[in-house]
Design a protein around this motif. Structure first.
Motif, PDB file in Angstrom:
ATOM      1  N   ARG A  33      -7.754   2.460  -5.123  1.00  0.00           N
ATOM      2  CA  ARG A  33      -6.620   2.877  -5.631  1.00  0.00           C
ATOM      3  C   ARG A  33      -6.564   4.545  -6.020  1.00  0.00           C
ATOM      4  O   ARG A  33      -7.433   4.709  -6.770  1.00  0.00           O
ATOM      5  N   LYS A  66      -4.956   6.698  -7.398  1.00  0.00           N
ATOM      6  CA  LYS A  66      -4.929   7.217  -8.851  1.00  0.00           C
ATOM      7  C   LYS A  66      -5.678   7.085  -9.913  1.00  0.00           C
ATOM      8  O   LYS A  66      -5.951   7.669 -10.810  1.00  0.00           O
ATOM      9  N   THR A  67      -6.169   5.924  -9.773  1.00  0.00           N
ATOM     10  CA  THR A  67      -6.961   5.139 -10.873  1.00  0.00           C
ATOM     11  C   THR A  67      -8.440   5.034 -10.580  1.00  0.00           C
ATOM     12  O   THR A  67      -9.413   5.107 -11.223  1.00  0.00           O
ATOM     13  N   GLU A 100      -3.513   5.061  -0.162  1.00  0.00           N
ATOM     14  CA  GLU A 100      -4.270   3.771  -0.124  1.00  0.00           C
ATOM     15  C   GLU A 100      -4.565   3.559   1.479  1.00  0.00           C
ATOM     16  O   GLU A 100      -5.565   3.220   1.841  1.00  0.00           O
ATOM     17  N   PHE A 145       0.800  -1.245  -0.048  1.00  0.00           N
ATOM     18  CA  PHE A 145       0.077   0.029  -0.076  1.00  0.00           C
ATOM     19  C   PHE A 145       1.023   1.204   0.169  1.00  0.00           C
ATOM     20  O   PHE A 145       1.968   1.344   0.637  1.00  0.00           O
ATOM     21  N   ARG A 198       6.131   0.271   0.014  1.00  0.00           N
ATOM     22  CA  ARG A 198       5.418   0.028  -1.135  1.00  0.00           C
ATOM     23  C   ARG A 198       6.359  -0.637  -2.307  1.00  0.00           C
ATOM     24  O   ARG A 198       6.317  -1.468  -2.862  1.00  0.00           O
ATOM     25  N   LEU A 200      -0.656  -3.306  -7.797  1.00  0.00           N
ATOM     26  CA  LEU A 200      -0.528  -2.213  -7.060  1.00  0.00           C
ATOM     27  C   LEU A 200      -1.057  -0.961  -7.700  1.00  0.00           C
ATOM     28  O   LEU A 200      -1.102   0.279  -7.202  1.00  0.00           O
ATOM     29  N   GLY A 201      -1.854  -1.172  -8.630  1.00  0.00           N
ATOM     30  CA  GLY A 201      -2.760  -0.286  -9.344  1.00  0.00           C
ATOM     31  C   GLY A 201      -1.937   0.799 -10.218  1.00  0.00           C
ATOM     32  O   GLY A 201      -2.507   1.992 -10.173  1.00  0.00           O
ATOM     33  N   HIS A 202      -0.955   0.517 -10.974  1.00  0.00           N
ATOM     34  CA  HIS A 202      -0.374   1.205 -11.830  1.00  0.00           C
ATOM     35  C   HIS A 202      -1.377   1.444 -13.121  1.00  0.00           C
ATOM     36  O   HIS A 202      -1.662   0.529 -13.723  1.00  0.00           O
ATOM     37  N   HIS A 257       6.418   6.058   0.768  1.00  0.00           N
ATOM     38  CA  HIS A 257       6.238   4.957  -0.201  1.00  0.00           C
ATOM     39  C   HIS A 257       7.408   3.967  -0.089  1.00  0.00           C
ATOM     40  O   HIS A 257       7.375   3.053  -1.092  1.00  0.00           O
TER      41      HIS A 257
END
Length: 411
Positions: free
Chosen positions: A285, A287-288, A265, A261, A362, A383-385, A359
């Protein structure tokens, strides 16, 4: 003649001293030293209410606390700073009423950030939210950057109406002398956004956005910084779990190390995101905006249970999982709070890593998973990239610094 004012609330007399102390003790909200000071202020409050014919409960608001402290300062001829603790004491009493079910008035906390100071910035704020869909943190950052730029223009005896590209260049050159390259590039992005806003709303006939030059940010110029997994274990072992703060910090650090995380998050997690029956955890997430469902691992579940039972203050109104451990028990709102937690325990653990940002765990998690043979594309998805290529930075860490580490999830 003093007027008598009946208490409008149907819950009986004001809390006794023993009730107040018991709530503070059970609530873990006020230490012994502060309790003595707060009780003295509460005694002064009750003298004030008696003399002025006021109901105590009705005074337990931000405005009521200000009126009381002003009265006390004038009556005793003291400096206003002397009454600085009065408001905190009255808020602590307001919470006692709440815990005892005696319907306290709303305290009305002041907003964390002040609204934009000019009509132009208020319009820009609305533009960012309505037309660009920017989150609150981004809006706040861009308003701050534009505020710096407008002050720069005033020094040069210019305004946003008369500004030229040379003014923007001079501002960014000045920023480059004060800030890191990444920060200057971020400020340049805000100036581009502001220029587009001026053009899109008809305030300017020229769109300078495409002409704003920012420092070049080479992609992955340096690998992302991470801790060796043995150092992650040292960090977790350094947390003193014999107190509420330690229970909270350990749960936070363990979730970051186990799931990768980021700070955003972690601080957005809510109690409702934990499905104890299904042993799952739902994560947003930031960012997304995508929602992920992850398994609630036994070691994490155990840490969360210990935090919820012995660390998180009871009767906390917010549904956010991790909260501050002092009144008013508000949720953590910024990555800086996470950074402080990491930095504090890293010092105890004797870690001397050059980078311990919010981070770092992470990055450490991603590098470890890749080093253990996980598919980089799967890690990128978890990781939600938004850009699958982002995982290449973690691959560089894993191959260069974690080649021989293969350790289990800490317990």
């Amino acid at each position: 003649m003093r007027h008598q004012s009946a208490d409008p609330y149907p819950f009986g007399a004001s809390p006794t001293t023993s009730e107040i102390v018991r709530v503070w003790h059970d609530d873990r909200s006020v230490g012994d030293g502060s309790a003595m000071l707060y009780l003295r202020w509460i005694r002064y409050l009750r003298e004030y209410c008696e003399q002025c014919g006021l109901a105590e409960r009705a005074q337990l608001t931000r405005d009521g606390a200000c009126r009381f402290s002003t009265w006390y300062v004038r009556r005793h001829g003291i400096m206003p700073e002397t009454a600085a603790n009065a408001r905190t004491a009255l808020y602590a009493l307001n919470r006692v009423y709440y815990v005892l079910g005696r319907d306290p008035p709303c305290w009305q906390h002041a907003p964390v950030t002040a609204p934009p100071s000019t009509a132009l910035l208020r319009s820009y704020e609305e533009y960012l939210v309505t037309h660009r869909g920017s989150p609150a943190a981004t809006v706040h950052k861009k308003l701050a950057h534009v505020g710096y730029f407008l002050r720069h223009l005033r020094v040069r005896q210019r305004t946003w109406r008369s500004m030229k590209l040379t003014d923007v260049d001079a501002f960014l050159v000045d920023c480059s002398r004060r800030y890191a390259r990444a920060t200057t590039a971020d400020i340049a992005c805000s100036i581009r956004s502001f220029s587009r806003f001026l053009f899109a709303t008809g305030r300017s006939s020229r769109n300078l956005a495409d002409s704003v030059i920012a420092p070049v940010q080479p992609r992955y110029e340096q690998p992302r910084r991470a801790l060796a997994w043995e150092h992650v274990q040292r960090l977790l072992a350094a947390v003193d779990q014999s107190n509420p703060r330690g229970l909270r910090d350990y749960a936070m650090l363990l979730m970051m190390a186990t799931y990768g995380f980021g700070a955003g998050e972690l601080i957005r997690l809510r109690l409702d995101d934990i499905n104890w029956a299904a042993s799952t955890l739902q994560v947003l997430r930031p960012k997304t905006g995508a929602l992920f469902t992850l398994p609630l691992l036994p070691v994490v579940a155990k840490a969360l249970v210990r935090y919820l039972r012995g660390g998180r203050p009871p009767h906390t109104t917010t549904r956010y999982l991790f909260v501050q451990l002092r009144l008013p028990f508000a949720p953590l709102t910024a990555s800086s709070a996470v950074w402080h937690v990491i930095s504090k325990h890293a010092t105890v653990a004797g870690l001397t890593a050059p980078y311990l940002g919010s981070h770092v765990l992470r990055h450490s998690h991603a590098a470890r998973q890749i080093d253990l043979g996980a598919d980089p594309r799967v890690i990128s998805e978890i990781l939600g990239h938004r850009d699958p290529g982002s995982i290449s930075a973690y691959v560089r860490i894993a191959t260069e610094t974690l080649r021989d580490i293969s350790l289990p999830v800490p317990s």
